[in-house]
Design an enzyme around this catalytic site. Structure first.
Site, PDB file in Angstrom:
ATOM      1  N   ARG A  85     -33.281 -25.292 -13.492  1.00 29.36           N
ATOM      2  CA  ARG A  85     -32.816 -26.937 -14.677  1.00 29.36           C
ATOM      3  C   ARG A  85     -33.516 -27.176 -15.707  1.00 29.36           C
ATOM      4  O   ARG A  85     -33.620 -28.504 -16.015  1.00 29.36           O
ATOM      5  CB  ARG A  85     -33.164 -28.133 -13.333  1.00 29.36           C
ATOM      6  CG  ARG A  85     -32.291 -28.113 -12.429  1.00 29.36           C
ATOM      7  CD  ARG A  85     -32.720 -28.650 -11.635  1.00 29.36           C
ATOM      8  NE  ARG A  85     -31.460 -29.540 -10.566  1.00 29.36           N
ATOM      9  CZ  ARG A  85     -31.403 -30.555  -9.182  1.00 29.36           C
ATOM     10  NH1 ARG A  85     -30.935 -29.097  -8.547  1.00 29.36           N
ATOM     11  NH2 ARG A  85     -30.691 -30.824  -8.998  1.00 29.36           N
ATOM     12  N   ARG A 124     -20.461 -37.733  -0.027  1.00 24.72           N
ATOM     13  CA  ARG A 124     -21.221 -36.954  -0.130  1.00 24.72           C
ATOM     14  C   ARG A 124     -21.923 -36.987   1.361  1.00 24.72           C
ATOM     15  O   ARG A 124     -22.251 -38.335   1.568  1.00 24.72           O
ATOM     16  CB  ARG A 124     -22.215 -36.185  -0.677  1.00 24.72           C
ATOM     17  CG  ARG A 124     -22.588 -34.884  -0.074  1.00 24.72           C
ATOM     18  CD  ARG A 124     -23.073 -33.943  -1.525  1.00 24.72           C
ATOM     19  NE  ARG A 124     -24.677 -34.483  -2.331  1.00 24.72           N
ATOM     20  CZ  ARG A 124     -24.954 -34.194  -3.240  1.00 24.72           C
ATOM     21  NH1 ARG A 124     -24.841 -32.658  -3.426  1.00 24.72           N
ATOM     22  NH2 ARG A 124     -25.974 -34.218  -3.648  1.00 24.72           N
ATOM     23  N   ARG A 157     -27.600 -38.110   2.423  1.00 20.45           N
ATOM     24  CA  ARG A 157     -28.440 -37.712   1.033  1.00 20.45           C
ATOM     25  C   ARG A 157     -29.002 -39.458   0.552  1.00 20.45           C
ATOM     26  O   ARG A 157     -28.520 -40.240  -0.547  1.00 20.45           O
ATOM     27  CB  ARG A 157     -28.499 -36.767   0.377  1.00 20.45           C
ATOM     28  CG  ARG A 157     -29.103 -35.562   0.651  1.00 20.45           C
ATOM     29  CD  ARG A 157     -28.112 -33.986  -0.196  1.00 20.45           C
ATOM     30  NE  ARG A 157     -28.961 -34.183  -2.069  1.00 20.45           N
ATOM     31  CZ  ARG A 157     -28.671 -33.592  -2.056  1.00 20.45           C
ATOM     32  NH1 ARG A 157     -28.110 -32.483  -1.919  1.00 20.45           N
ATOM     33  NH2 ARG A 157     -29.698 -33.692  -3.544  1.00 20.45           N
TER      34      ARG A 157
END
Ligand code: ADP
Ligand code: AMP
Length: 210
Positions: A85, A124, A157
């Site tokens: 990343r 999500r 999350r």
């Protein structure tokens, strides 16, 4: 075969990686999943990583690089999802692969517009027990809010909440997007149109790998 899945959070990397790994017998290495497990089990790594993850920032390179060195199989055969990343992580991976005489076959860039990303992240739902990933609209579980695989109640999350999502997208643009050029220069990067449905994206992914 060693693949890197690159792209913004929510682009669908994990969804596709899980399926591809199963079909081609590859090891799916998601640094995000490993870190979330470490936080849950309160290991030293998890305790160090938590504050960064909660803020939507990247966990320091040295922690992530040590983690990757630990989990990388000797003979390769991996899908790296969410790693590297940063340029520093990419350089460390090159070094590690050189040492093990492995090579990166392809870097798949998951390309999707911001509207899709925000919609995907906000809907999500994940299973805190087995890690399965669903979406309230695009990939709903059979029974509302319950994991198909293990029956646990699904959660959202913490870092999928709006404030943190904005930060994660900013971090992606600043720290991770420079990897596109890094791999383009080596002619191993291919772009995948990730804005279509899950099945169509999987089909395109297979054709890119052929
Ligand atoms: P990433 O690993 O890139 O962060 P995920 O694979 O977790 O992304 O996908 C983010 C969310 O979007 C999940 O809720 C997933 O079910 C959903 N999703 C994944 N791929 C698609 C797609 N092609 N179309 C619509 N929703 C998708
Ligand atoms: P992900 O599940 O890939 O969206 O990752 C969730 C969070 O874990 C990120 O927002 C970061 O805080 C952390 N993380 C995951 N992978 C890395 C990485 N390669 N480098 C730094 N931080 C990471």
């Amino acid at each position: 075969m060693n693949l890197i899945f690159l792209g913004p959070p929510g682009a669908g990397k994990g969804t596709q990686a899980k399926r591809l790994a199963k079909e081609f017998d590859l090891k799916h290495i998601s640094t995000g999943d490993i870190l979330r497990d470490a936080v849950k089990s309160q290991t030293p790594l998890g305790m160090k990583a938590k504050e960064y993850m909660d803020r939507g920032e990247l966990v320091p390179d040295e922690l992530i690089i040590a983690l990757i060195e630990e989990v990388m199989p000797e003979g390769g055969g991996v899908i790296l999802d969410g790693f590297p990343r940063t340029i520093k992580q990419a350089e460390a991976l090159d070094e590690l692969f050189d040492k093990k005489s492995l090579k990166i076959d392809r870097v798949i860039l998951f390309d999707a517009p911001d509207e899709d990303i925000v919609q995907r992240l906000s809907g999500r739902r994940t299973c805190p027990s087995c890690g399965a990933v669903f979406h309230v609209k695009f990939n709903p579980p059979k029974e509302d809010e319950i994991c198909d695989r293990c029956g646990t109640k699904l959660i959202q999350r913490e870092d999928d909440k709006e404030e943190v999502v904005r930060k994660r997208l900013e971090v992606y643009r600043k720290q991770t997007a420079p990897l596109i050029e890094y791999y383009e220069k080596r002619s191993i990067l291919v772009k995948l149109n990730a804005s279509k449905g899950i099945e169509e994206v999987y089909g395109e992914l297979l054709s890119l790998l052929r």
